[in-house]
Design a protein around this motif. Structure first.
Motif: not given
Length: 78
Positions: A25-31
């Motif tokens: 999965l490609e996840i756009d997350a800060q951490t």
């Protein structure tokens, strides 16, 4: 970030290493923690999989997966 999710296809049986599968999965997350949480929510909301482990892939690990595995990003409907 790209995350690799290890799972069993059913929650009805005890996990067995031989039947462990994975998806990416490609996840756009800060951490990384935020990404793991989002990845778990996506998989749980869209499948009946029994999640074993979620790991963020480093650049080297991602390059290896792209060359040596059946690498394909999984997308769930929004």
């Amino acid at each position: 970030m790209i995350f690799k999710v290890y799972y069993q296809e059913t929650k009805d049986r005890s996990p067995r290493r031989e039947t462990t599968r994975s998806l990416y999965l490609e996840i756009d997350a800060q951490t990384e923690l935020e990404g793991r949480i989002q990845a778990r929510q996506l998989v749980e909301n869209n499948t009946n999989y029994n999640i074993e482990l979620i790991e963020a892939l480093s650049e080297n690990h991602l390059a290896y997966e792209k060359e040596n595995a059946n690498f394909a990003l999984t997308e769930f409907p929004s």
